[in-house]
Design an enzyme around this catalytic site. Structure first.
Site, mmCIF file in Angstrom:
data_model
loop_
_atom_site.group_PDB
_atom_site.id
_atom_site.type_symbol
_atom_site.label_atom_id
_atom_site.label_comp_id
_atom_site.label_asym_id
_atom_site.label_seq_id
_atom_site.Cartn_x
_atom_site.Cartn_y
_atom_site.Cartn_z
ATOM 1 N N ASP A 1 0.836 -1.192 0.000
ATOM 2 C CA ASP A 1 0.000 0.000 0.000
ATOM 3 C C ASP A 1 0.882 1.257 0.000
ATOM 4 O O ASP A 1 2.008 1.229 0.515
ATOM 5 C CB ASP A 1 -0.902 0.025 1.237
ATOM 6 C CG ASP A 1 -2.008 -1.018 1.171
ATOM 7 O OD1 ASP A 1 -2.348 -1.450 0.053
ATOM 8 O OD2 ASP A 1 -2.524 -1.397 2.242
ATOM 9 N N TYR B 1 6.307 -8.328 8.798
ATOM 10 C CA TYR B 1 6.029 -6.890 8.857
ATOM 11 C C TYR B 1 6.316 -6.370 10.267
ATOM 12 O O TYR B 1 6.168 -7.089 11.254
ATOM 13 C CB TYR B 1 4.557 -6.599 8.556
ATOM 14 C CG TYR B 1 4.086 -6.988 7.189
ATOM 15 C CD1 TYR B 1 4.118 -6.077 6.124
ATOM 16 C CD2 TYR B 1 3.563 -8.254 6.945
ATOM 17 C CE1 TYR B 1 3.665 -6.424 4.862
ATOM 18 C CE2 TYR B 1 3.102 -8.617 5.682
ATOM 19 C CZ TYR B 1 3.156 -7.698 4.649
ATOM 20 O OH TYR B 1 2.705 -8.053 3.401
ATOM 21 N N ASP C 1 -6.656 2.273 8.028
ATOM 22 C CA ASP C 1 -5.346 2.910 8.134
ATOM 23 C C ASP C 1 -5.533 4.420 8.011
ATOM 24 O O ASP C 1 -6.672 4.919 8.120
ATOM 25 C CB ASP C 1 -4.369 2.367 7.086
ATOM 26 C CG ASP C 1 -4.813 2.650 5.645
ATOM 27 O OD1 ASP C 1 -5.793 3.400 5.441
ATOM 28 O OD2 ASP C 1 -4.188 2.105 4.715
ATOM 29 N N ARG D 1 -3.892 -4.402 7.840
ATOM 30 C CA ARG D 1 -4.920 -3.404 8.185
ATOM 31 C C ARG D 1 -6.099 -4.060 8.881
ATOM 32 O O ARG D 1 -6.635 -3.527 9.863
ATOM 33 C CB ARG D 1 -5.409 -2.701 6.914
ATOM 34 C CG ARG D 1 -4.461 -1.668 6.353
ATOM 35 C CD ARG D 1 -5.095 -0.947 5.184
ATOM 36 N NE ARG D 1 -5.194 -1.757 3.987
ATOM 37 C CZ ARG D 1 -6.160 -1.644 3.079
ATOM 38 N NH1 ARG D 1 -7.151 -0.774 3.260
ATOM 39 N NH2 ARG D 1 -6.164 -2.389 1.992
#
Length: 228
Positions: A48, A76, A90, A182
């Site tokens: 993203d 992550y 987000d 997310r």
């Protein structure tokens, strides 16, 4: 020292690692360096715009292995902001529905990760590229259409809380492909009863590839220009 492929190697087929910057799309990053090489190139998994980190790209005949790389386990790091939610899960949309979070203890926050570890069901965000009725979900969401996406099977191998400084909760996640961090942030906040959204995200690993071995777009541009 990171080995830089020659133009001949890029045309033949190579794997290159990019550290994608904030606000750039994955295609932005690829297009910036594509102009400087004579090889076809594709990336192995979108990040993203509000995420940074590892973007694996394949050139030449190595593009045939893109699907293989896409299926590999990912790692992550990031920050979940507690006490509010956003429609996109987000910061692409504004926080809303604020709730108190100050009562939460470190033990409660850490304990809540257990429900999101292992093989779980996860519903993708409606603001995502998931296909729904032949269209991207985010296209329908932006058009004001009501969307219901089905939960998917994902695996979260590791969900580690690395720092708590409320309302921020720092984390590290190791997960299967198809996992939406997310959604994890949103669901985690819901489980704690105060809401949550993804404040920051960085992809650090894909399979055996590490962002520490990646170059920034600017570094790739400089290296490719120097090789001309």
């Amino acid at each position: 020292m990171i080995a830089i492929p020659t133009q001949e190697e890029l045309i033949e087929g190579a794997v290159i690692l990019i550290d994608k910057p904030l606000t750039w799309t994955s295609f932005d990053a690829i297009n910036k360096i594509k102009r400087l090489m004579k090889a076809k190139i594709g990336h192995c998994g979108t990040l993203d715009p509000l995420a940074t980190g590892l973007l694996i790209c394949c050139t030449g005949k190595m593009t045939k292995r893109i699907t293989e790389y896409q299926k590999q386990e990912k790692e992550y790091t990031g920050i979940i902001h507690l006490g509010a939610v956003t429609p996109t899960y987000d910061l692409e949309s504004k926080p809303e529905q604020e709730k108190p979070f100050e009562h939460l203890t470190d033990d409660e926050i850490i304990e809540a990760t257990k429900a999101f570890t292992g093989d779980i069901k996860q519903t993708p965000p409606i603001h995502s590229a998931v296909q729904k009725d032949g269209k991207r979900a985010y296209e329908l969401a932006r058009a004001g259409k009501e969307i219901k996406l089905e939960p998917r099977d994902v695996q979260i191998k590791t969900f580690e809380i690395t720092k708590i400084a409320l309302p921020e909760v720092h984390f590290r996640v190791v997960c299967s492909t198809g996992t939406y961090i997310r959604s994890l942030a949103n669901d985690f906040g819901a489980a704690l009863g105060c809401g949550g959204y993804l404040q920051a995200l960085r992809r650090t690993k894909i399979g055996d590839y590490n962002v520490d071995d990646a170059l920034t777009v600017e570094q790739w541009v400089a290296e490719l220009k120097a090789a001309e």
